[in-house]
Design a protein around this motif. Structure first.
Motif, short mmCIF file in Angstrom:
data_model
loop_
_atom_site.label_atom_id
_atom_site.label_comp_id
_atom_site.label_asym_id
_atom_site.label_seq_id
_atom_site.Cartn_x
_atom_site.Cartn_y
_atom_site.Cartn_z
N VAL A 105 0.84 -1.20 0.00
CA VAL A 105 0.00 0.00 0.00
C VAL A 105 0.87 1.25 0.00
O VAL A 105 0.62 2.21 -0.75
CB VAL A 105 -0.95 0.00 1.21
CG1 VAL A 105 -1.64 1.35 1.37
CG2 VAL A 105 -2.00 -1.10 1.06
N ALA A 106 1.89 1.25 0.84
CA ALA A 106 2.78 2.41 0.90
C ALA A 106 3.47 2.65 -0.44
O ALA A 106 3.67 3.80 -0.85
CB ALA A 106 3.81 2.21 2.01
N LYS A 107 3.83 1.58 -1.13
CA LYS A 107 4.50 1.72 -2.43
C LYS A 107 3.54 2.15 -3.52
O LYS A 107 3.84 3.07 -4.30
CB LYS A 107 5.16 0.38 -2.79
CG LYS A 107 5.91 0.41 -4.11
CD LYS A 107 6.55 -0.94 -4.39
CE LYS A 107 7.29 -0.92 -5.73
NZ LYS A 107 7.92 -2.24 -6.00
N ARG A 108 2.37 1.51 -3.56
CA ARG A 108 1.40 1.80 -4.63
C ARG A 108 0.83 3.21 -4.52
O ARG A 108 0.59 3.88 -5.53
CB ARG A 108 0.25 0.80 -4.57
CG ARG A 108 0.61 -0.60 -5.00
CD ARG A 108 0.68 -0.73 -6.51
NE ARG A 108 0.71 -2.11 -6.96
CZ ARG A 108 0.72 -2.47 -8.23
NH1 ARG A 108 0.71 -1.55 -9.18
NH2 ARG A 108 0.76 -3.74 -8.56
N LEU A 109 0.60 3.66 -3.30
CA LEU A 109 -0.05 4.96 -3.10
C LEU A 109 0.93 6.06 -2.72
O LEU A 109 0.51 7.09 -2.21
CB LEU A 109 -1.15 4.83 -2.03
CG LEU A 109 -2.29 3.86 -2.37
CD1 LEU A 109 -3.30 3.82 -1.23
CD2 LEU A 109 -2.97 4.26 -3.67
N SER A 110 2.20 5.82 -2.95
CA SER A 110 3.19 6.83 -2.63
C SER A 110 2.96 8.09 -3.46
O SER A 110 2.89 8.04 -4.69
CB SER A 110 4.59 6.28 -2.89
OG SER A 110 5.58 7.26 -2.67
N GLY A 111 2.81 9.22 -2.79
CA GLY A 111 2.60 10.49 -3.48
C GLY A 111 1.15 10.84 -3.72
O GLY A 111 0.86 11.94 -4.21
N TYR A 112 0.22 9.94 -3.38
CA TYR A 112 -1.21 10.21 -3.56
C TYR A 112 -1.82 10.66 -2.23
O TYR A 112 -1.70 9.97 -1.22
CB TYR A 112 -1.94 8.97 -4.08
CG TYR A 112 -1.46 8.52 -5.45
CD1 TYR A 112 -1.79 9.25 -6.60
CD2 TYR A 112 -0.68 7.38 -5.60
CE1 TYR A 112 -1.34 8.85 -7.86
CE2 TYR A 112 -0.23 6.97 -6.84
CZ TYR A 112 -0.56 7.71 -7.97
OH TYR A 112 -0.12 7.31 -9.20
N ARG A 113 -2.49 11.78 -2.27
CA ARG A 113 -3.01 12.37 -1.03
C ARG A 113 -4.45 11.95 -0.75
O ARG A 113 -4.82 11.67 0.38
CB ARG A 113 -2.92 13.90 -1.13
CG ARG A 113 -3.47 14.66 0.07
CD ARG A 113 -3.31 16.15 -0.15
NE ARG A 113 -3.94 16.57 -1.39
CZ ARG A 113 -5.23 16.91 -1.50
NH1 ARG A 113 -6.00 16.88 -0.44
NH2 ARG A 113 -5.73 17.28 -2.66
N LYS A 114 -5.29 11.87 -1.80
CA LYS A 114 -6.71 11.58 -1.62
C LYS A 114 -7.13 10.45 -2.56
O LYS A 114 -6.82 10.48 -3.76
CB LYS A 114 -7.53 12.84 -1.91
CG LYS A 114 -9.00 12.73 -1.53
CD LYS A 114 -9.71 14.08 -1.74
CE LYS A 114 -9.17 15.12 -0.77
NZ LYS A 114 -9.89 16.41 -0.91
N VAL A 115 -7.85 9.47 -2.00
CA VAL A 115 -8.29 8.30 -2.75
C VAL A 115 -9.81 8.20 -2.67
O VAL A 115 -10.40 8.35 -1.59
CB VAL A 115 -7.66 7.01 -2.21
CG1 VAL A 115 -8.22 5.79 -2.94
CG2 VAL A 115 -6.14 7.06 -2.36
N THR A 116 -10.46 7.97 -3.82
CA THR A 116 -11.90 7.73 -3.87
C THR A 116 -12.14 6.33 -4.41
O THR A 116 -11.41 5.86 -5.29
CB THR A 116 -12.60 8.77 -4.77
OG1 THR A 116 -11.95 8.82 -6.04
CG2 THR A 116 -12.55 10.15 -4.14
N CYS A 117 -13.18 5.66 -3.89
CA CYS A 117 -13.39 4.25 -4.24
C CYS A 117 -14.88 3.93 -4.28
O CYS A 117 -15.65 4.30 -3.39
CB CYS A 117 -12.68 3.37 -3.22
SG CYS A 117 -12.88 1.60 -3.50
N GLN A 118 -15.28 3.21 -5.31
CA GLN A 118 -16.66 2.73 -5.43
C GLN A 118 -16.87 1.55 -4.49
O GLN A 118 -15.93 0.81 -4.17
CB GLN A 118 -16.95 2.32 -6.87
CG GLN A 118 -18.38 1.88 -7.11
CD GLN A 118 -18.58 1.30 -8.51
OE1 GLN A 118 -17.63 1.13 -9.27
NE2 GLN A 118 -19.83 1.00 -8.84
N LEU A 119 -18.11 1.36 -4.05
CA LEU A 119 -18.42 0.28 -3.12
C LEU A 119 -18.79 -1.02 -3.84
O LEU A 119 -18.20 -2.07 -3.58
CB LEU A 119 -19.58 0.70 -2.21
CG LEU A 119 -19.22 1.72 -1.11
CD1 LEU A 119 -20.48 2.21 -0.41
CD2 LEU A 119 -18.26 1.11 -0.11
#
Length: 255
Positions: A105-119
């Motif tokens: 998770v830390a590697k994949r989302l490095s540099g991304y501040r906000k995440v949106t996700c469908q349910l």
């Protein structure tokens, strides 16, 4: 030994001096009887007494055995104490899966501040709004993953629903799975709308850096505005934009 030889030399020297003194005393006694004047007798007697005392001193001093110097025992040495090395943050063996998830998770989302996700189809087992009207079931394999994402990013969940009952089912399922307990995900960050256009609008208004969705139409519309997206589909998404990843599931992408 050097010490024993030195002692024998000293004894031999004393004996030679003693024999010389004995001869000297004999000569003095003979001289005493030859010169009978009072002055001569007194001088000779004084000299004889001095010689006797000197002879006794020399005879007794070197002959005394020397006491060997006492060696003091060395001070006791305290037993060495093993100082444990500073403990490192090592994950228990049972948490190996969590460690891998955290690193991914830390590697994949490095540099991304906000995440949106469908349910639907991502977090829930259900895949259509009609199913959500009846029930909602959180996929057990995504619970820990979502909690980890919350540690690194500001996470928003969203879905297109047909009625209020669907919203209630969704919130109840998320709460039952424990996603609201840690404080990383709040109910206020779970958003609902009535159309896919509304979901697209949500993502743009939130200025998401990373969006996750099962709708190819939504992903295609957002590709010009969103830095990166994840298209969840068991089939290839065809000609996807360069900033869109494709994966059969959320946990597969972070595995």
């Amino acid at each position: 030994m050097p010490g024993l030889a030195a002692e024998q030399d000293a004894v031999s020297l004393v004996r030679r001096v003693a024999r010389a003194l004995n001869r000297r005393v004999t000569d003095l006694v003979t001289l005493l009887f030859q010169h009978k004047s009072a002055g001569s007798l007194g001088a000779v007697a004084g000299f004889a007494i001095a010689v006797v005392f000197a002879w006794r001193f020399l005879r007794s001093s070197p002959g005394r055995p020397r006491r060997p110097a006492l060696k003091r025992p060395p001070p006791p040495v305290a037993p060495a104490t093993t100082v444990p090395a500073p403990s490192e943050a090592v994950e228990p063996v049972g948490d190996a899966g969590k460690l891998v998830t955290r690193q991914t998770v830390a590697k994949r989302l490095s540099g991304y501040r906000k995440v949106t996700c469908q349910l639907l189809g991502v977090v829930f087992e259900e895949k259509t709004p009609e199913e959500l009207q009846k029930h909602a079931t959180v996929r057990p394999s995504v619970v820990e993953l979502l909690l980890e994402i919350c540690k690194y990013c500001d996470l928003y969940l969203m879905e297109t629903v047909l009625d209020d009952k669907s919203e209630e089912n969704a919130l109840a399922a998320l709460e039952s799975a424990g996603l609201f307990r840690t404080g990383g995900l709040m109910k206020e960050k779970v958003l609902f709308c009535s159309t896919e256009v509304g979901r697209t609008s949500f993502v743009r208004q939130l200025e998401s850096d990373f969006h996750i969705d099962t709708s190819l139409d939504v992903v295609s519309q957002l590709s010009r505005f969103i830095r990166c997206q994840l298209f969840i589909s068991s089939m290839e998404g065809g000609q996807l934009a360069a900033n869109v990843f494709n994966s059969p599931s959320l946990e597969h992408f972070f595995s």
